[in-house]
Design an enzyme around this catalytic site. Sequence first.
Site, PDB file in Angstrom:
ATOM      1  CD  GLU A  58     -62.545  14.017  -4.893  1.00  0.00           C
ATOM      2  OE1 GLU A  58     -62.682  14.712  -3.868  1.00  0.00           O
ATOM      3  OE2 GLU A  58     -62.464  14.514  -6.039  1.00  0.00           O
ATOM      4  CG  HIS A  61     -57.907  16.865  -6.606  1.00  0.00           C
ATOM      5  ND1 HIS A  61     -57.010  17.810  -7.043  1.00  0.00           N
ATOM      6  CD2 HIS A  61     -58.999  17.567  -6.192  1.00  0.00           C
ATOM      7  CE1 HIS A  61     -57.522  19.019  -6.914  1.00  0.00           C
ATOM      8  NE2 HIS A  61     -58.722  18.901  -6.381  1.00  0.00           N
ATOM      9  CG  HIS A 123     -62.864  24.219  -6.532  1.00  0.00           C
ATOM     10  ND1 HIS A 123     -61.900  23.443  -7.139  1.00  0.00           N
ATOM     11  CD2 HIS A 123     -62.770  23.946  -5.211  1.00  0.00           C
ATOM     12  CE1 HIS A 123     -61.261  22.737  -6.223  1.00  0.00           C
ATOM     13  NE2 HIS A 123     -61.769  23.020  -5.040  1.00  0.00           N
ATOM     14  CG  HIS A 206     -66.779  30.246 -22.202  1.00  0.00           C
ATOM     15  ND1 HIS A 206     -66.001  30.952 -21.299  1.00  0.00           N
ATOM     16  CD2 HIS A 206     -65.959  29.292 -22.736  1.00  0.00           C
ATOM     17  CE1 HIS A 206     -64.777  30.448 -21.287  1.00  0.00           C
ATOM     18  NE2 HIS A 206     -64.725  29.451 -22.154  1.00  0.00           N
ATOM     19  CG  HIS A 266     -59.473  24.904 -22.550  1.00  0.00           C
ATOM     20  ND1 HIS A 266     -59.301  25.662 -23.694  1.00  0.00           N
ATOM     21  CD2 HIS A 266     -60.572  25.423 -21.935  1.00  0.00           C
ATOM     22  CE1 HIS A 266     -60.241  26.587 -23.768  1.00  0.00           C
ATOM     23  NE2 HIS A 266     -61.016  26.469 -22.707  1.00  0.00           N
TER      24      HIS A 266
END
Length: 301
Positions: A58, A61, A123, A206, A266
């Site tokens: 975290e 990032h 996000h 999805h 992905h």
Amino acid sequence: MHKKLAFFSGFVTLGMMLVLIMGGTVTKTDSGDGCGTDWPLCHGKLIPTNPSVETMIEYSHRVVSGIEGLLIIALAIWTFIAVKHRVDVKIFAFLAFIFMLIQSIIGAGAVIWQQSDAILALHFGISLVSFASLLILTILLFEGDREHQVVSRRLRSHLYGLSIYTMIVVYTGAYVRHLGATYACVGWPICEQEVWTFESYVQMGHRVMAGLLVLYTLYVLYLARKEMNRLIERGMMASLFFILLQVGTGAWIVLGGHATYVPLLHAFLITCYFGILSYLSYHAYRSTARQDGAQLKNMNG
């Protein structure tokens, strides 16, 4: 051509790709709470001491996102100063900054106020728009004022439609991740379990939308070939390549791709797909605007 600015823009674009991948790592490893509820500090400190793996993921990032934000600001200022005659170039520099800012606010809100899964899913999509803006900006800087083949109204409309639909599919994919519905279905491509949960329906929805996205991509490629628009055709062929790999990695995740790099791949593939599609959509708009301007000039001449 502003070569130095173009190369710097390309560097910042790659930086945004890194931010997207690192954000995906945070989600995959469930490291969003790695710094507690503090932001921009981490556990109340500028540099965390004795950090856990989640804290390091975290924190790194946040650091990379902060550096990227400063680079985007520098790029926007440089662009506004160096390319005064190109309104479109300045618009994309501004959009990259604005969407990076919105993405940062949502990220901070997720830490401080613990946002819902539906909000958190925004996000990635917002970061994707910032990346696409940077990519288009970079391409425009390298292109200069080159002329391009005009795009028909039908092909242009479908490029717009495909771009919008892609954002919807991206949102559903992000919602699947944040909801924890990645493994809610047994089997692929159809959910084979007898009892379906809400997460199962989200996952299956999805998949259906992703399948339709592949078909829509094929149709737009068909239109580009039919109209012999080489730039759009080449771009759509590249898009088809990325979206097919995207579907393949999606199946890989469900059928046993539990390694962290699989969902990151992905995310990388859909980023490439959307970046290409965004440029093609703007190219279609730009070519039409130039055609209308030329017609108006001839009428007045």
